[in-house]
Design a protein around this motif. Structure first.
Motif, PDB file in Angstrom:
ATOM      1  N   ASP A   1      -8.079  14.311  -8.262  1.00 38.69           N
ATOM      2  CA  ASP A   1      -7.164  12.633  -8.568  1.00 38.69           C
ATOM      3  C   ASP A   1      -6.406  13.275  -9.424  1.00 38.69           C
ATOM      4  OD1 ASP A   1      -8.765  12.043  -6.617  1.00 38.69           O
ATOM      5  OD2 ASP A   1      -9.588  10.844  -8.024  1.00 38.69           O
TER       6      ASP A   1
ATOM      7  N   PRO B   1       0.961  12.346  -1.980  1.00 34.37           N
ATOM      8  CA  PRO B   1       1.946  11.513  -1.958  1.00 34.37           C
ATOM      9  C   PRO B   1       2.800  10.834  -2.182  1.00 34.37           C
ATOM     10  CG  PRO B   1       0.098  11.270  -2.306  1.00 34.37           C
ATOM     11  CD  PRO B   1       0.031  12.487  -2.781  1.00 34.37           C
ATOM     12  N   ALA B   2       3.494  10.699  -3.613  1.00 30.42           N
ATOM     13  CA  ALA B   2       3.983  10.311  -4.160  1.00 30.42           C
ATOM     14  C   ALA B   2       5.536  10.947  -3.881  1.00 30.42           C
ATOM     15  CB  ALA B   2       3.884  10.395  -5.596  1.00 30.42           C
TER      16      ALA B   2
ATOM     17  N   GLY C   1       0.561  -0.661  -0.279  1.00 33.33           N
ATOM     18  CA  GLY C   1       0.007   0.258  -0.329  1.00 33.33           C
ATOM     19  C   GLY C   1       0.731   0.640  -0.701  1.00 33.33           C
ATOM     20  N   MET C   2       2.081   1.468  -0.302  1.00 33.79           N
ATOM     21  CA  MET C   2       2.738   2.456  -0.507  1.00 33.79           C
ATOM     22  C   MET C   2       2.843   3.105  -1.513  1.00 33.79           C
ATOM     23  SD  MET C   2       5.118   4.690   1.063  1.00 33.79           S
ATOM     24  CE  MET C   2       5.834   3.263   2.755  1.00 33.79           C
ATOM     25  N   ASP C   3       2.204   4.430  -1.221  1.00 27.70           N
ATOM     26  CA  ASP C   3       2.415   5.300  -2.614  1.00 27.70           C
ATOM     27  C   ASP C   3       3.448   5.771  -2.931  1.00 27.70           C
ATOM     28  OD1 ASP C   3      -0.390   4.475  -2.309  1.00 27.70           O
ATOM     29  OD2 ASP C   3      -0.637   6.458  -1.182  1.00 27.70           O
ATOM     30  N   SER C   4       4.487   5.926  -2.194  1.00 21.39           N
ATOM     31  CA  SER C   4       5.820   7.079  -2.666  1.00 21.39           C
ATOM     32  C   SER C   4       6.671   5.484  -3.015  1.00 21.39           C
ATOM     33  CB  SER C   4       5.987   8.026  -1.458  1.00 21.39           C
ATOM     34  OG  SER C   4       6.927   8.460  -1.382  1.00 21.39           O
TER      35      SER C   4
ATOM     36  N   ASP D   1       3.158  15.138   1.149  1.00 27.95           N
ATOM     37  CA  ASP D   1       1.069  15.481   1.924  1.00 27.95           C
ATOM     38  C   ASP D   1       1.947  15.883   3.570  1.00 27.95           C
ATOM     39  OD1 ASP D   1       2.647  12.877   1.632  1.00 27.95           O
ATOM     40  OD2 ASP D   1       1.218  12.421   3.250  1.00 27.95           O
TER      41      ASP D   1
ATOM     42  N   ARG E   1       5.971  12.827  -0.578  1.00 32.44           N
ATOM     43  CA  ARG E   1       5.619  13.196   0.326  1.00 32.44           C
ATOM     44  C   ARG E   1       5.445  13.933   0.618  1.00 32.44           C
ATOM     45  NH1 ARG E   1       5.830   9.319   4.254  1.00 32.44           N
ATOM     46  NH2 ARG E   1       4.933  10.930   4.867  1.00 32.44           N
TER      47      ARG E   1
ATOM     48  N   ASN F   1       9.984   6.816   4.589  1.00 34.80           N
ATOM     49  CA  ASN F   1       8.856   6.147   4.503  1.00 34.80           C
ATOM     50  C   ASN F   1       8.918   4.218   4.946  1.00 34.80           C
ATOM     51  OD1 ASN F   1       7.425   7.494   2.437  1.00 34.80           O
ATOM     52  ND2 ASN F   1       8.820   7.426   0.825  1.00 34.80           N
TER      53      ASN F   1
ATOM     54  N   TRP G   1      -2.349  12.300  -6.321  1.00 35.29           N
ATOM     55  CA  TRP G   1      -0.951  11.532  -6.046  1.00 35.29           C
ATOM     56  C   TRP G   1       0.127  12.787  -5.997  1.00 35.29           C
ATOM     57  CZ3 TRP G   1       2.685  11.589  -9.544  1.00 35.29           C
ATOM     58  CH2 TRP G   1       2.467  12.585 -11.118  1.00 35.29           C
TER      59      TRP G   1
END
Length: 630
Positions: free
Chosen positions: A576, A583-584, A105-108, A588, A586, A157, A580
């Motif tokens: 959207d 979070p990609a 589930g890691m987005d980065s 956020d 970081r 991360n 993205w």
């Protein structure tokens, strides 16, 4: 002995050399200039809009950026040191959070996912510390800042459960720091890209303008203000805005409370005052950074930085929050004004007395080492290279006749500032060294003849040149008394003149330290450090303005994080198609520390275990107890 050279008819006056002349330094009866005042940067009570207002309000002093760079690099190394204690437990697949679980589930991104071995994680820690150190000293600053940010995001991360608000804060400020000229002052880069004067390698006069204004400075300052604005508006509980009991509840959490907190929480009225001051300072404190009146702007900015220092040092003394207490004060240093640094330089970096350093220009990399010393410890001294003469009679007669062919002014220079001459150096004929300098007023050159005393030790030689004695690598001439100090005594004289290094003089005077210094300076500093840190001598490149494309990129990301922060308050969605990116990379963020109110449920770690006799106990001894269950 000084000998005046007359100009030939029709000869133009030489251009003034940009020395930091020590004539304004006061000592022993000489009156120097008064320290800078808060309004010294402007000639009137208000700012001129185009030339003063925008750079001063929304720009960063180059020295403030250098301070942020040094402190951030030191913080990164310190953070890695503490995390390394639990390297196997927290960052390897042998610990509590193996790779196959962390990557789900890691987005980065994270290079730490490439291998779960403890040795690989340790190698990344070492690499991270190295690039952080290079960023701290300002060597290839932009590249190493980028690598430090990449490795920091990767490290965070790897285990998201170890993070707090301070980790997000320093991550965001490092992101904006990639677009800032962090290495323009007090860095190796600043020393190599000095102005065109070959004698001035310290970068003390580069750049002329003290403030850097770009979209990156606006974004970095805006990020700081967003953190405190939203951490204040998200604290909607009555504990913050009506009862003022938030500090009491925060210090009542035993898992965070320090020993000082045990004393502080005995005074409820005092904690109510602290709660009120903390909340209002978070909300209105950043206003001190943008006071548009030149007479008080520098003082107000300094008060603002001091206020955030006091806020977080107070929190850190009462609560065990790790490195969180250091991050916000370090980030606030970008707001330090020119007024603060001008006063600090006047009282700290100003030498105790004025003098000139005459160094042997034949020693490779010596000018670079001396320039680094001047850049960090003595701001207003003159560096003058010496040129060896083949015979004393020829030099004396040529100087008297006004012929400058053997003087320093006639020597050819490369871009590194080292004088070269067609004459060869004769170790048996070195009674006089000769230099030519131009005074600050742009008048006639003066040929300065400096007698060099023989070295007390002649057995050790410079490894870069067998004809140069190790103790004749620098000459210091006191401008007041006229005394000359050579070799290691000259080094001690530099330390005595520094208002920072004078405390080391007794240690430097020890014979063992003196012999160690010979090896360190002659073999390591000159031949390894200076040669490796400095690129090959080339044309001096002036600082370039940030490109429009770079400003547009920074403006885009700044608009994204502003929208992200307001989304947390007004609860509206971000499309959207752009969401993205946060979070990609970081970017956020959520600044809800102790919001809407501090927690009221306390607890401690409890590890049940079974003994050989079947008795169940708590084996966790972090708080010094071992209780039976049930």
């Amino acid at each position: 002995m000084l000998q005046q050279r007359n100009k030939a008819p029709g000869e133009d006056s030489p251009a003034p050399v940009a020395h930091n002349t020590p004539t304004s330094i006061s000592n022993k009866g000489k009156r120097g200039p008064p320290p800078p005042s808060a309004s010294s940067s402007s000639s009137s009570s208000g700012f001129t809009f185009s030339t003063h207002l925008l750079p001063t309000l929304f720009g960063c002093d180059y020295r403030s950026l250098a301070c942020f760079r040094v402190l951030t690099g030191a913080l990164m190394i310190n953070d890695l040191w503490y995390r390394s204690y639990y390297l196997r437990d927290h960052y390897s697949s042998e610990g509590v959070w193996p790779n196959h679980l962390a990557v789900a589930g890691m987005d980065s991104f994270s290079v730490h996912f490439m291998s779960g071995r403890t040795g690989f994680q340790g190698a990344l820690f070492i690499l991270h510390a190295i690039v952080s150190f290079f960023m701290m000293i300002g060597w290839h600053t932009r590249v190493n800042t980028f690598l430090t940010w990449i490795l920091l995001v990767s490290l965070q991360n790897r285990n998201l459960y170890l993070l707090n608000g301070g980790d997000a804060f320093i991550r965001m400020m490092l992101f904006w720091a990639m677009f800032l000229p962090l290495g323009m002052r007090y860095s190796v880069d600043a020393t190599t890209t000095s102005n065109t004067n070959p004698h001035n390698r310290a970068g003390a006069d580069l750049p002329v303008n003290k403030y850097h204004l770009s979209m990156a400075t606006i974004a970095a300052m805006g990020q700081f203000c967003l953190v405190y604005y939203f951490t204040a508006v998200l604290k909607t509980g009555v504990e913050w805005q009506r009862d003022y009991t938030a500090i009491y509840y925060a210090l009542a959490l035993d898992q965070f409370a320090s020993k000082i907190a045990l004393i502080t929480r005995q005074y409820p009225s005092f904690m109510k005052l602290l709660t009120c001051l903390a909340w209002y300072w978070e909300l209105y404190g950043p206003v001190f950074f943008f006071i548009p009146f030149s007479t008080v702007h520098g003082l107000c900015r300094t008060i603002g930085v001091a206020g955030f220092f006091a806020l977080h040092i107070g929190i850190g003394l009462n609560m065990e929050l790790g490195l969180f207490m250091y991050v916000p004060p370090i980030c606030s240093t970008i707001f330090l004004p020119a007024w603060f640094w001008d006063n600090l330089s006047y009282y700290i970096l100003r030498p105790k007395y004025s003098f000139t350093i005459y160094y042997n220009s034949r020693v490779e990399n010596l000018d670079k080492c001396l320039a680094l010393f001047r850049s960090f410890f003595l701001s207003n001294i003159v560096l003058m290279p010496l040129v060896a003469n083949n015979n004393n009679n020829a030099s004396s007669s040529s100087a008297t006749a006004g012929d400058s062919s053997s003087s320093l002014g006639a020597s050819s220079y490369d871009h590194g500032g080292v004088a070269s001459s067609s004459s060869s150096y004769d170790p048996d004929d070195n009674k006089y060294e000769k230099a030519s300098r131009t005074n600050s007023g742009g008048e006639d050159d003066e040929d300065v003849v400096i007698p060099i005393a023989p070295s007390p030790r002649t057995t050790r030689r410079m490894s870069v040149d067998e004809n140069i004695d190790a103790y004749e690598w620098v000459v210091v001439q006191d401008e007041i008394t006229g005394k000359r100090f050579t070799g290691y005594e000259g080094v001690l004289h530099l330390f005595r003149a520094s208002r920072v290094l004078w405390v080391l003089v007794p240690i430097m005077s020890v014979d063992f330290i003196q012999r160690l210094n010979e090896t360190l300076v002659c073999r390591f500093l000159l031949n390894v450090v200076a040669r490796k840190l400095y690129p090959s001598n080339g044309p001096v490149v002036p600082p370039q303005r940030q490109s429009r494309i770079m400003n547009l990129v920074v403006a885009w990301f700044f608009a994204l994080i502003v929208a992200w922060n307001f989304c947390s308050w007004y609860n509206y969605p971000i499309p959207d198609s752009v969401r993205w990116m946060a979070p990609a990379l970081r970017l956020d963020q959520y600044w809800g520390m102790f919001a809407p109110a501090p927690g009221k449920l306390d607890g401690w770690m409890y590890m049940p275990g079974v003994l050989a006799d079947g008795t169940e106990v708590n084996v966790f001894e972090g708080f010094g107890f071992k209780d039976k269950l049930g």
